[in-house]
Design an enzyme around this catalytic site. Sequence first.
Site, PDB file in Angstrom:
ATOM      1  N   ASN A 162       0.808  -1.218   0.000  1.00  0.00           N
ATOM      2  CA  ASN A 162       0.000   0.000   0.000  1.00  0.00           C
ATOM      3  C   ASN A 162       0.844   1.272   0.000  1.00  0.00           C
ATOM      4  O   ASN A 162       0.325   2.352  -0.246  1.00  0.00           O
ATOM      5  CB  ASN A 162      -0.908   0.048   1.240  1.00  0.00           C
ATOM      6  N   LYS A 163       2.128   1.159   0.297  1.00  0.00           N
ATOM      7  CA  LYS A 163       2.981   2.344   0.412  1.00  0.00           C
ATOM      8  C   LYS A 163       3.388   2.844  -0.981  1.00  0.00           C
ATOM      9  O   LYS A 163       3.237   2.132  -1.970  1.00  0.00           O
ATOM     10  CB  LYS A 163       4.209   2.040   1.283  1.00  0.00           C
ATOM     11  N   ASN A 164       3.950   4.051  -1.053  1.00  0.00           N
ATOM     12  CA  ASN A 164       4.268   4.634  -2.368  1.00  0.00           C
ATOM     13  C   ASN A 164       5.337   3.850  -3.118  1.00  0.00           C
ATOM     14  O   ASN A 164       5.383   3.894  -4.344  1.00  0.00           O
ATOM     15  CB  ASN A 164       4.709   6.087  -2.210  1.00  0.00           C
TER      16      ASN A 164
END
Length: 390
Positions: free
Chosen positions: A192-194
């Site tokens: 879910n992180k960039n």
Amino acid sequence: MSASTSTPKPAAPFLPFTRPTIDDETIAGVCEVLRSGWITSGPKVKEFEARLSAYFGGRPVRAFNSGTCTMEIALRIAGIGPGHEVITTPLSWVATSNVVLEVGARPVFVDIDPVTRNIDLSRIEAAITPATRAIIPVDLAGLPVDRDYLYAIAKKYNLRVIEDAAQSFGASWRGKLIGSFGDFVSFSFHPNKNVTTIEGGCLVLNNEAEAKLAEQYRLQGVVRSGMDGMEVELVGGKFNLTDVAARVGLGQIAQVDAFTTRRRELAKLYFEKLSTLSARSAGLRLPVADFEQCNWHMFQVILPEEKLTIKRAVVMEKFHTLGIGVGVHYPAIHLFALYRRLGWKDGDFPNAEYAGRNILTLPLFPTMHDSDVTRVVDALVSILQVHHKS
Ligand SMILES: *Cc1c(COP(=O)(O)O)cnc(C)c1O
């Protein structure tokens, strides 16, 4: 049960609130690693660490298999344990304070600023005691905590800082990348992180001595020397990243600037669409409109609970019925059963509690279309209008 007959069909494919972007170059690179005969920690992890270190201006960086163990290891390197207190925010992923408990120390929560949704720095000094050893700030949604103010407090009271920058990879403070300065800086590479390695994380450290310690805590405390030398000096864990994961990460670093640019464009579009309508008069609270420093890890609104006839859970269901995924990041940590058992209660941190009950993450990821933003805003407006108190 006849409810299913009245459920409207989604007009378009399901729009998740986030989605990783993995390009063909990365997939080909992963296949190469899989065929190479070396798939766990090896040359690709070293290459990934070197790449990260270059990205962060040459500071030492070590990679791990989560963004949780990175913070636990930073606490251990700082010598923080039983009898110590660590100041942090109650509005974060629960990992932020769980790691403090994990090393035997006590989290001390300080309420958030309702505008930035980050820890209210002006309240930190009042929470400092002789047992305080560190501060763990969180850049929620990628909006950086004021680093000048933060490090002024840390310096005045001789405290370590473990920046929980899980959400702020690619964000900056006054023109400097988060991670390129400061004390310990911890990143997560959860999908879910960039930037993702599927699961993983990295820790930016101050010097090679800390980096050596990080390597020991990462893998059973083992130190190798020469052809046949092995020594164990401390209790380490099993926190090493695989070469397969590191190769995914290398492909992500190559794209991170493009990701951030697109995220900022989409965030701007959300503001445009949301400013032209009754969402404002409905009492919706928007995030800080920072398109320079924030990496727009998430676009989060805060619902006006006092003006709505339905709770957030029902709002979420309505979004899902319209084919739109939304998320909660996060409920206030101190109200979880574990933390209540440790003494926290309702009313301790009103700003975090209000946000924890009403914050809603709208879809935002680099491959989203401009038209998706319109679709989300239209859905939000219609839900708010129908369920507004008269
Ligand atoms: C994702 C996240 C973490 C933990 O990272 P993992 O890689 O899932 O262990 C910690 N803090 C914050 C604020 C996060 O968003």
